[in-house]
Design an enzyme around this catalytic site. Structure first.
Site, mmCIF file in Angstrom:
data_model
loop_
_atom_site.group_PDB
_atom_site.id
_atom_site.type_symbol
_atom_site.label_atom_id
_atom_site.label_comp_id
_atom_site.label_asym_id
_atom_site.label_seq_id
_atom_site.Cartn_x
_atom_site.Cartn_y
_atom_site.Cartn_z
ATOM 1 N N HIS A 9 -2.828 -10.037 12.203
ATOM 2 C CA HIS A 9 -2.264 -8.794 11.664
ATOM 3 C C HIS A 9 -1.887 -7.938 12.873
ATOM 4 O O HIS A 9 -2.715 -7.728 13.772
ATOM 5 C CB HIS A 9 -3.283 -8.067 10.784
ATOM 6 C CG HIS A 9 -2.874 -6.651 10.489
ATOM 7 N ND1 HIS A 9 -1.665 -6.356 9.887
ATOM 8 C CD2 HIS A 9 -3.466 -5.455 10.744
ATOM 9 C CE1 HIS A 9 -1.540 -5.043 9.778
ATOM 10 N NE2 HIS A 9 -2.618 -4.476 10.291
ATOM 11 N N CYS A 57 -3.631 -3.677 4.442
ATOM 12 C CA CYS A 57 -2.689 -4.704 4.917
ATOM 13 C C CYS A 57 -3.088 -6.112 4.510
ATOM 14 O O CYS A 57 -2.254 -7.014 4.528
ATOM 15 C CB CYS A 57 -2.573 -4.650 6.433
ATOM 16 S SG CYS A 57 -2.074 -3.052 7.037
ATOM 17 N N GLU A 69 0.845 -1.191 0.000
ATOM 18 C CA GLU A 69 0.000 0.000 0.000
ATOM 19 C C GLU A 69 0.879 1.240 0.000
ATOM 20 O O GLU A 69 0.470 2.303 0.395
ATOM 21 C CB GLU A 69 -0.999 -0.006 1.145
ATOM 22 C CG GLU A 69 -0.441 -0.324 2.498
ATOM 23 C CD GLU A 69 -1.528 -0.431 3.556
ATOM 24 O OE1 GLU A 69 -2.292 0.528 3.691
ATOM 25 O OE2 GLU A 69 -1.596 -1.462 4.236
HETATM 26 P P1 HMG Z 1 -2.890 7.197 20.828
HETATM 27 O O1 HMG Z 1 -4.308 7.650 20.812
HETATM 28 O O2 HMG Z 1 -1.841 8.228 20.768
HETATM 29 O O3 HMG Z 1 -2.577 6.264 22.069
HETATM 30 O O4 HMG Z 1 -2.636 6.211 19.644
HETATM 31 P P2 HMG Z 1 -3.479 5.938 23.337
HETATM 32 O O5 HMG Z 1 -3.601 7.160 24.168
HETATM 33 O O6 HMG Z 1 -4.740 5.220 22.915
HETATM 34 O O7 HMG Z 1 -2.504 4.936 24.062
HETATM 35 C C1 HMG Z 1 -2.235 3.697 23.487
HETATM 36 C C2 HMG Z 1 -2.276 2.644 24.586
HETATM 37 O O8 HMG Z 1 -1.222 2.908 25.493
HETATM 38 C C3 HMG Z 1 -3.560 2.652 25.413
HETATM 39 O O9 HMG Z 1 -3.835 1.309 25.768
HETATM 40 C C4 HMG Z 1 -3.162 3.444 26.652
HETATM 41 O O10 HMG Z 1 -3.936 3.118 27.802
HETATM 42 C C5 HMG Z 1 -1.727 2.970 26.805
HETATM 43 P P3 HMG Z 1 -5.321 0.715 25.646
HETATM 44 O O11 HMG Z 1 -6.129 1.492 26.611
HETATM 45 O O12 HMG Z 1 -5.753 0.956 24.219
HETATM 46 O O13 HMG Z 1 -5.158 -0.716 25.968
HETATM 47 N N1 HMG Z 1 -0.868 3.908 27.541
HETATM 48 C C6 HMG Z 1 0.056 3.519 28.451
HETATM 49 N N2 HMG Z 1 0.389 2.306 28.922
HETATM 50 C C7 HMG Z 1 1.401 2.232 29.846
HETATM 51 N N3 HMG Z 1 2.062 3.327 30.293
HETATM 52 C C8 HMG Z 1 1.745 4.557 29.855
HETATM 53 C C9 HMG Z 1 0.701 4.699 28.887
HETATM 54 N N4 HMG Z 1 0.147 5.764 28.234
HETATM 55 C C10 HMG Z 1 -0.808 5.262 27.411
HETATM 56 N N5 HMG Z 1 2.404 5.631 30.311
HETATM 57 C C11 HMG Z 1 -3.716 4.753 18.059
HETATM 58 C C12 HMG Z 1 -3.264 4.924 19.496
HETATM 59 C C13 HMG Z 1 -4.058 3.297 17.808
HETATM 60 C C14 HMG Z 1 -4.958 5.626 17.834
HETATM 61 C C15 HMG Z 1 -2.596 5.240 17.122
HETATM 62 O O14 HMG Z 1 -1.432 4.477 17.335
HETATM 63 C C16 HMG Z 1 -2.954 5.148 15.650
HETATM 64 O O15 HMG Z 1 -3.685 5.975 15.114
HETATM 65 N N6 HMG Z 1 -2.397 4.146 14.935
HETATM 66 C C17 HMG Z 1 -2.628 3.966 13.512
HETATM 67 C C18 HMG Z 1 -3.889 3.203 13.243
HETATM 68 C C19 HMG Z 1 -3.786 1.781 13.717
HETATM 69 O O16 HMG Z 1 -2.724 1.199 13.825
HETATM 70 N N7 HMG Z 1 -4.954 1.143 13.966
HETATM 71 C C20 HMG Z 1 -4.994 -0.246 14.346
HETATM 72 C C21 HMG Z 1 -6.194 -0.978 13.749
HETATM 73 S S1 HMG Z 1 -6.357 -0.674 12.008
HETATM 74 C C22 HMG Z 1 -5.128 -1.683 11.296
HETATM 75 O O17 HMG Z 1 -4.557 -2.521 11.922
HETATM 76 C C23 HMG Z 1 -4.840 -1.445 9.855
HETATM 77 C C24 HMG Z 1 -3.526 -0.777 9.545
HETATM 78 O O18 HMG Z 1 -2.458 -1.687 9.709
HETATM 79 C C25 HMG Z 1 -3.557 -0.214 8.116
HETATM 80 C C26 HMG Z 1 -3.924 -1.136 6.979
HETATM 81 O O19 HMG Z 1 -4.697 -2.072 7.067
HETATM 82 O O20 HMG Z 1 -3.451 -0.803 5.907
HETATM 83 C C27 HMG Z 1 -3.244 0.414 10.455
#
Ligand code: HMG
Length: 445
Positions: free
Chosen positions: A244, A120, A83
């Site tokens: 994935h 992906c 991609e």
């Molecule tokens: P964010 O909003 O900055 O992070 O990004 P957050 O605030 O949600 O924190 C992440 C996790 O860390 C959370 O855990 C927090 O609690 C924890 P959860 O509650 O979710 O279990 N956390 C901590 N833990 C320990 N110590 C700390 C601490 N602080 C926070 N101090 C987000 C998260 C996923 C939104 C971002 O990374 C993002 O936008 N990523 C890109 C999209 C993505 O990967 N999505 C996944 C599903 S879609 C997919 O897999 C397809 C993809 O591969 C593309 C394709 O198919 O082509 C992306």
């Protein structure tokens, strides 16, 4: 029916490393735990200035062909899943074939070449295409080369920035494979979603939080669809479940959902009910919100049980070991999860001959697919040939200022001239632009 599956694979990581705890977190003013514990990532792989999806894919494929003693005559099909393509017409597979033709006497003029797109999941779809081509008897005794290659970069300061990665996986699909045989049965969960997309732009538009929920919803559908065709799934049926893995924290959520789903109606479900009560049913609640709160409470209790934690430690955790070091490789991600699981098994002396894997792929936009694989004798030798640990160890560790430069170098909208951080050796490297805007490559001895 003759077995068809993955005969061999090679992995090629981008040569640079961004340490998330040591380098990225301090620059962002974040607690490193957000990355190492929350997302579950230690580092991301990045391409050096002479690397891109073509060089990484061609290098993985070249290494695979050399190790298996193959020449272009043995390959009847080259499918690239990506991609991160830079051309809307000419497929990356033609560039990769062009690279390989620099180092072999024969050419690939007889080979069918293409490029697959569905975020992906297209890596797994390319495996399907190869599988179907062989099953249809169109391969004339030749094998297929499937290459999943991506530079998974996000715009600077996007929440996805911490999950970046770059690398390629080359897989040889053939009859009587030496690694895994693919099942005929597949389950799908597919819907028109706008969670992550790149509408004619290099970096994705992402609704990060929503993308997590879409992943889970489609994965649940795919599991249900798979059970319809393959029969009920019992947690004991599958040695490992490579998902994935955009980041390991995502798989932590998906595994809990999957386990909740597959223990229903099984002896494990009964034992779990004795321990933490029955799973909440929608019909027991008046509103969706109440139901979702009860599901969350149940899932939290489930993941605290020893039974779940043992299952997770054996079936899921090993599949995350490479991903933690390299980040999201988009199309290659589920394939490095499979490799990590098998590598862990080999290193720990586990006998996986004839063991089953449940492979759970996903692509935004969105679609999940679930199929089974049988590990075949020969797998240990194939997996033992991977040198991914060495590659990961040898990456150049970027400072934050260098990371910013490298990100700019790979940004199609900026023109930045930066010296390479590592020296290419016995590999393909980007060699500038041609008269029609095409990219050029050379093999560096
Ligand atoms: P964010 O909003 O900055 O992070 O990004 P957050 O605030 O949600 O924190 C992440 C996790 O860390 C959370 O855990 C927090 O609690 C924890 P959860 O509650 O979710 O279990 N956390 C901590 N833990 C320990 N110590 C700390 C601490 N602080 C926070 N101090 C987000 C998260 C996923 C939104 C971002 O990374 C993002 O936008 N990523 C890109 C999209 C993505 O990967 N999505 C996944 C599903 S879609 C997919 O897999 C397809 C993809 O591969 C593309 C394709 O198919 O082509 C992306």
């Amino acid at each position: 029916m003759t077995a068809v599956g993955i005969d061999a694979m090679e992995i090629w990581t981008g040569k640079l490393k961004l340490d998330l705890a040591e380098t990225f977190a301090p620059a962002q003013g974040d607690d490193p735990g957000k990355y190492t514990k929350g997302l579950g990532l230690r580092a991301s792989s990045f391409p050096d200035v002479y690397e891109d999806i073509v060089t990484m894919g061609a290098n993985a494929a070249h290494r695979l062909m050399e190790r298996k003693g193959l020449t272009p005559e043995d390959i009847g099909r080259i499918d690239v899943a990506t991609e991160s393509a830079f051309d809307n017409s000419k497929p990356v597979s033609t560039y990769i074939a062009g690279c390989l033709e620099q180092v072999y006497d024969e050419n690939f003029h007889h080979a069918n070449k293409g490029e697959r797109k569905f975020a992906c999941i297209s890596g797994t779809q390319s495996l399907d295409d190869a599988y179907n081509w062989i099953r249809a008897g169109r391969n004339r005794g030749r094998a297929a080369l499937v290459i999943a290659t991506d530079t998974a970069l996000y715009a600077r300061d996007d929440p996805g920035e911490a999950t970046q990665g770059a690398g390629a996986v080359a897989m040889l699909v053939d009859e009587d494979p030496n690694l895994v045989e693919l099942s005929t049965e597949q389950g799908y969960g597919s819907a028109d979603e706008t969670d992550f997309l790149k509408p004619n732009q290099q970096f994705p538009s992402v609704d990060g939080k929503r993308s997590v929920n879409v992943y889970l919803a489609r994965m649940r559908e795919a599991l249900e669809d798979f059970a319809e065709v393959a029969g009920d799934i019992h947690p004991g049926d599958y040695e490992m479940i490579p998902f994935h893995t955009p980041f390991p924290g995502m798989v932590r959520k998906a595994a809990a959902l999957g386990y909740r789903h597959i223990i229903r109606g099984t002896d494990v479900g009964d034992l779990m009910a004795e321990e933490i009560g029955r799973q909440p049913m929608r019909s027991d609640f008046e509103t969706d919100d109440e139901f979702h709160a009860a599901i969350k409470e149940y899932t939290d209790a489930l993941t605290e049980t020893e039974r779940y934690q043992d299952w997770y430690a054996n079936s899921i955790e090993p599949t995350l070991e490479i991903s933690r070091e390299v980040g999201n490789w988009y199309t290659g991600s589920v394939h490095i999860a499979r490799a990590a699981g098998l590598k862990h098994a080999r290193e720990n002396g586990l006998d996986l001959d004839e063991a089953r894997l449940l492979v759970a792929s996903y692509g935004s936009g969105a679609q999940a697919e679930v199929h089974a694989e049988t590990v075949v004798p020969g797998w240990e030798e194939e997996i033992g040939a991977l040198d991914i640990d060495e590659q990961v160890r040898n990456r150049y560790d970027l400072s934050f200022a260098e990371y910013e430069q490298v990100h700019d170098v790979h940004n199609h909208e900026t023109e930045t001239d930066v010296e390479e951080f590592t020296a290419p050796e016995n590999e393909f490297a980007f060699d500038g632009w041609g008269r029609m805007g095409e990219r050029k490559y050379r093999y560096v001895e």
